[in-house]
Design an enzyme around this catalytic site. Structure first.
Site, PDB file in Angstrom:
ATOM      1  N   GLU A 150       0.845  -1.211   0.000  1.00  0.00           N
ATOM      2  CA  GLU A 150       0.000   0.000   0.000  1.00  0.00           C
ATOM      3  C   GLU A 150       0.872   1.249   0.000  1.00  0.00           C
ATOM      4  O   GLU A 150       0.568   2.236  -0.670  1.00  0.00           O
ATOM      5  CB  GLU A 150      -0.953   0.021   1.190  1.00  0.00           C
ATOM      6  CG  GLU A 150      -1.854  -1.217   1.340  1.00  0.00           C
ATOM      7  CD  GLU A 150      -2.532  -1.678   0.071  1.00  0.00           C
ATOM      8  OE1 GLU A 150      -2.845  -0.833  -0.796  1.00  0.00           O
ATOM      9  OE2 GLU A 150      -2.751  -2.904  -0.088  1.00  0.00           O
ATOM     10  N   HIS A 166       2.196   2.009  -3.468  1.00  0.00           N
ATOM     11  CA  HIS A 166       1.184   2.595  -4.353  1.00  0.00           C
ATOM     12  C   HIS A 166       1.263   4.124  -4.361  1.00  0.00           C
ATOM     13  O   HIS A 166       0.775   4.754  -5.292  1.00  0.00           O
ATOM     14  CB  HIS A 166      -0.226   2.203  -3.892  1.00  0.00           C
ATOM     15  CG  HIS A 166      -0.767   0.963  -4.543  1.00  0.00           C
ATOM     16  ND1 HIS A 166      -0.709   0.738  -5.897  1.00  0.00           N
ATOM     17  CD2 HIS A 166      -1.428  -0.107  -4.022  1.00  0.00           C
ATOM     18  CE1 HIS A 166      -1.292  -0.426  -6.178  1.00  0.00           C
ATOM     19  NE2 HIS A 166      -1.725  -0.964  -5.059  1.00  0.00           N
TER      20      HIS A 166
HETATM   21  N1  B3K Z   1      -6.211  -1.282  -4.578  1.00  0.00           N
HETATM   22  C1  B3K Z   1      -6.783  -2.077  -3.527  1.00  0.00           C
HETATM   23  C2  B3K Z   1      -7.761  -3.087  -4.007  1.00  0.00           C
HETATM   24  C3  B3K Z   1      -9.110  -2.541  -4.293  1.00  0.00           C
HETATM   25  C4  B3K Z   1     -10.076  -3.652  -4.560  1.00  0.00           C
HETATM   26  C5  B3K Z   1     -11.411  -3.130  -5.008  1.00  0.00           C
HETATM   27  N2  B3K Z   1     -12.388  -4.178  -5.091  1.00  0.00           N
HETATM   28  C6  B3K Z   1      -5.735  -2.755  -2.708  1.00  0.00           C
HETATM   29  C7  B3K Z   1      -4.446  -2.975  -3.364  1.00  0.00           C
HETATM   30  O1  B3K Z   1      -4.310  -3.663  -4.340  1.00  0.00           O
HETATM   31  O2  B3K Z   1      -3.488  -2.419  -2.912  1.00  0.00           O
HETATM   32 ZN    ZN Z   2      -2.441  -2.874  -4.891  1.00  0.00          ZN
END
Ligand code: B3K
Ligand code: ZN
Length: 863
Positions: A296, A299
């Site tokens: 996370e 990201h």
């Molecule tokens: N981006 C989110 C996942 C979202 C899922 C939506 N159903 C977590 C991740 O991949 O970091």
């Molecule tokens: Zn992700």
């Protein structure tokens, strides 16, 4: 169902009709009537006739345009169409929502009394009317008004104001200076315990770190905090990327559909991916938490600073960020172990998905419900595609590509093509053929043949590639095939750069290609697709002695592990064929090799434990149509039993020697892993001494050891099973995350009462069907770890699953659609089971108000 849900297509992409600026949101929190006021500026990008703002399950209160009441609009099922705005308009929309009634865990909802949001992919439209698409980026100013019993009112970015209101409520205002799409918006309100810390970036900026957990859980928060700081430092060192805001917050909540969410500056996490101490969490949990916290965090650059143009490009951020989190784990821990882990995921789950009705390219071309595409294909195969680019370009070349990607696209919403273009341009390397990986479906196959010319000392490798039946892409792919050549003595033979890049990577770009290795003294043994250098099926006629040679001498632990996997696989497949279970004995050479391995406990014990892990049902079932359910299950158990029986003295000796110091360092973790492996086998050949060991270890205060002992007993149907499970239940009912481990153990039981037992657990005080963690623990574990009962010939396993899906259809469509996966591949089973599975799917298809999520999967499976 009224009308069939419609698919959206990548080729229909149109840029947004309007640009949004300066979004300001005010929330007046209330469980039944939360009032949301949204103000923003809309500028038309051409056509000014109307704009459609996405919105579902909202109650519209008012619309103002440029300060005037605006009635020139039409409400659709899924949005609000505004007319007569002209080129530029200041919009104000007021609507209400009811978080207390929101069980879908998407949009704004209540988790154990705390407000929280989940907006990716399309959840923001459940909060207010907006252009809810990732290529509409704007700044956010958020004011949250809430009761004083909720001291924390959080949103993205920096806190800029707070105060008390005369009616006893209070408010906090947040400003996020970075433009972002709506899926990265977050709001959390509640009362928490907070762990605070600070990180100093390499340029000397101080970032406040705050980790919010349920009251009483502070002692379980430090590991996540440490992981965060490690991730921040690692991204600076390895990727040259620094954090950009002054504050980074993580909130742990109990009701959450997945692991975590990377909202800008305010991550929301499933508490299962945050909370850990050694009494309640296993070493594996610690590892997973570190990797998800990292994921996370990473990201922030790959996803948030540069985001996706449309949801078809999801792998742009997810494949890349999984690659980054895998590298993080590998740099911090064992590279081989992490690779084994990643490869297991791809080979067991991704290959199955790619061979089933939900098969899709890492960049899907058509989607009904986006939430169905957060898949092992988009994430894990996506990461393999990034890894292949890394293999082809090397670390320095890859980093040059990353640098150019950020130079070009910071602050933008882009496509996978943009990413590959940056990699290609930065390195002067043509990747146009490589890009086919983004379109192809199914698992490609690489077939190898070799011959050796004794006279010339020449070894020739003939490679051929072929695509899966369901693959629309017929052209050959660009496949990096890593190899290693071992001589008779087990020495690695040097391969010149002119044949293989970095001395080991062959670039297979044609349907068939041959590679010649000269100047050899004798026929070498070749390691192929070393490190799983491409997500392909490999076919090569390995002889047992060659695999044993690789297992002994290959330079990488990964290759040694892979060779032993192949050896186990061959045994199991033979057994499935002969069905001579009772007279089966491990071949002498394999027993010898294994016992040599087990006699030497001086190496990395985590790897050693992996070498003694026999491939599971899911990994092996891919090799059969129809899957011989009972035989395969029995063959695996038989091979495992043989490993236990043949090596019993060695297992006993190893178990008595192993003593960990109770710490979390890699050596202690490895010792515990190996201890559990010993007990796993010993429980199958138990005697009074072993029974004593199981009992004693099950009383450990370390969850890894405790669970290892109980799991060994459950797997072996040991006499202690019921007693140990009952003790665990009594001890841990106050900790639901720990009870999830217990539910999973119950679901894996092999005795005849298994299904009745599962049904009775629905009324266990800790069970709650509305909580995705509980459902995953009990039913997810049942379908994943208990083929014997899930695939029972009376169909009860399928029925239990389908009944639960039917109940969750309306309550939580995302979770219902997630757990349906094992029913979808019914075509891979015998006629009886096919019929039973199909009947359950057809029953579900007839549900009134079938969700789009389920519709899409069931429709694909049945048609
Ligand atoms: N981006 C989110 C996942 C979202 C899922 C939506 N159903 C977590 C991740 O991949 O970091
Ligand atoms: Zn992700």
């Amino acid at each position: 169902m009224t009308s069939k849900p419609q698919a959206k297509y990548l080729h229909d992409y149109q840029p947004p009709t309007h640009v949004v600026e300066n979004l300001s949101l005010t929330f007046e929190l209330d469980p039944q009537h939360t009032k949301v006021t949204a103000r923003f500026i809309l500028t038309a990008q051409g056509d000014t006739s109307s704009v459609i703002l996405d919105g579902v399950e909202l109650t519209l209160n008012s619309v103002h345009v440029d300060g005037q009441v605006h009635t020139n609009y039409r409400l659709h099922d899924t949005g609000l169409e505004l007319f007569g705005l002209g080129e530029r308009a200041e919009i104000e929309i007021v609507n209400t929502i009811s978080p207390g009634a929101n069980t879908s865990l998407e949009g704004l909802y209540l988790s154990d009394g705390a407000y929280c949001t989940q907006c990716e992919a399309e959840g923001f439209r459940k909060i207010t009317y907006f252009l809810d698409r990732p290529d509409v980026l704007t700044t956010y100013n958020v004011k949250i008004i809430g009761p004083k019993q909720m001291p924390y009112l959080l949103s993205n970015g920096n806190k800029v104001d707070s105060g008390e209101l005369s009616d006893g409520r209070h408010y906090v205002c947040w400003e996020d200076p970075f433009k972002k799409p709506s899926y990265l918006f977050a709001l959390v309100a509640g009362d928490f315990d907070v762990l605070t810390d600070q990180f100093e970036t390499r340029t000397g900026r101080k970032v406040d770190l705050q980790l919010f957990v349920d009251k009483g859980n502070l002692s379980k928060a430090p590991h996540a905090m440490t992981s965060l700081k490690k991730a921040m430092a690692w991204d600076e060192q390895r990727f040259d990327l620094e954090y950009d805001l002054d504050i980074y917050m993580i909130v742990a909540v109990d009701f959450f559909n997945m692991g975590a969410m990377e909202n800008k500056g305010l991550n929301v996490f499933n508490s299962a991916c945050v909370l850990a101490n050694q009494e309640t969490a296993t070493d594996r949990d610690f590892h997973i938490i570190e990797s998800i916290v990292g994921h996370e965090y990473f990201h922030n650059w790959t996803g948030n600073r540069v985001t996706c143009r449309d949801w078809f490009q999801l792998s742009l951020k997810e494949g890349l960020t999984v690659f980054r989190d895998q590298e993080f784990s590998s740099d911090l821990g064992s590279r081989a172990l992490n690779r084994i882990d990643a490869v297991n995921t791809v080979r067991t789950h991704q290959f199955a998905e790619d061979a089933g009705p939900m098969a899709h390219p890492i960049r899907p071309q058509q989607v009904i419900e986006m939430n169905n595409f957060y898949t092992v294909t988009v994430y894990n195969k996506g990461a393999e595609v990034i890894r292949m680019m890394h293999t082809i370009l090397g670390e320095a070349g890859f980093q040059k590509g990353m640098k150019l990607y950020f130079e070009r696209h910071d602050g933008q919403a882009v496509t996978c093509d943009d990413f590959v273009a940056a990699m290609s341009d930065a390195n002067g390397k043509d990747l146009s053929q490589f890009k086919l990986w983004y379109n192809q479906v199914g698992t490609p196959k690489v077939s190898a043949r070799t011959n050796y010319d004794d006279q010339q000392g020449e070894f020739t490798l003939h490679l051929a590639q072929s695509h899966a039946d369901n693959d629309p892409v017929e052209a050959p792919l660009h496949i990096p095939v890593a190899i290693e050549l071992l001589d008779k003595q087990g020495q690695v033979i040097k391969v010149p750069e002119s044949t293989a890049k970095q001395g080991k990577v062959l670039e297979l770009t044609e349907k068939q290609q041959s590679f010649v290795f000269c100047g050899l003294e004798s026929e070498p043994v070749i390691v192929l697709l070393e490190g799983f250098s491409a997500p392909c099926l490999l076919s090569y006629d390995y002889q047992q002695h060659q695999l044993l040679h690789i297992a002994k001498f290959a330079s990488s632990d990964y290759a040694r592990w892979e060779a032993i996997q192949q050896l186990y696989k061959a045994e199991i497949k033979t057994l499935v064929k002969t069905q001579a279970f009772s007279e089966y004995q491990l071949p002498e050479c394999l027993t010898q090799a294994l016992s040599m391995l087990l006699d030497d406990l001086s190496g990395d014990l985590s790897i050693l434990a992996e070498l003694f892990t026999v491939p599971g049902f899911d990994a092996l079932s891919a090799e059969y149509t129809p899957v011989p359910v009972a035989q395969l299950d029995q063959a695996i158990s038989t091979v495992e039993y043989q490993i236990a029986e043949q090596l019993k003295p060695a297992w006993c000796a190893a178990y008595s020697q192993l003593q960990d110091d109770g710490s979390l360092d890699a050596v202690a973790v490895a010792i515990r892993t190996m201890k559990n492996k010993c007990l796993f086998y010993l429980a199958q050949v138990s005697d009074s001494q072993i029974q004593g060991w199981i009992q004693a270890q099950s009383e450990s205060h370390n969850m890894t050891l405790k669970l290892g002992a109980i799991r060994a007993a459950v797997n072996a149907q040991h006499v202690l099973t019921q007693l140990l499970l009952d003790d665990f239940d009594k001890q841990w009912q106050s900790d639901l995350l720990v009870m999830d481990k217990w539910f999973a153990l119950q679901a894996s039981r092999r005795d005849e009462r298994c299904i009745d037992n599962i049904l009775s657990l629905y009324t266990h005080p800790c069970f709650d069907k509305a909580n995705p963690n509980r459902v995953r623990a009990l039913i997810g574990a049942f379908t994943r770890t208990n083929p014997r009962h899930f695939h029972r010939e009376d169909g009860r396993g399928y029925e239990v699953l389908a009944d639960l899906i039917a109940e969750l259809n309306q309550v939580n469509p995302q979770n219902a659609a997630r757990i349906i996966t094992p029913l979808l591949s019914f075509k891979r089973f015998d006629e009886t089971r096919q019929g039973l599975m199909r009947a359950q799917l057809e029953k579900l298809a007839r549900l009134p108000e079938l969700s789009d999520d389920l519709y899409e999967k069931i429709d694909k499976a049945l048609n």
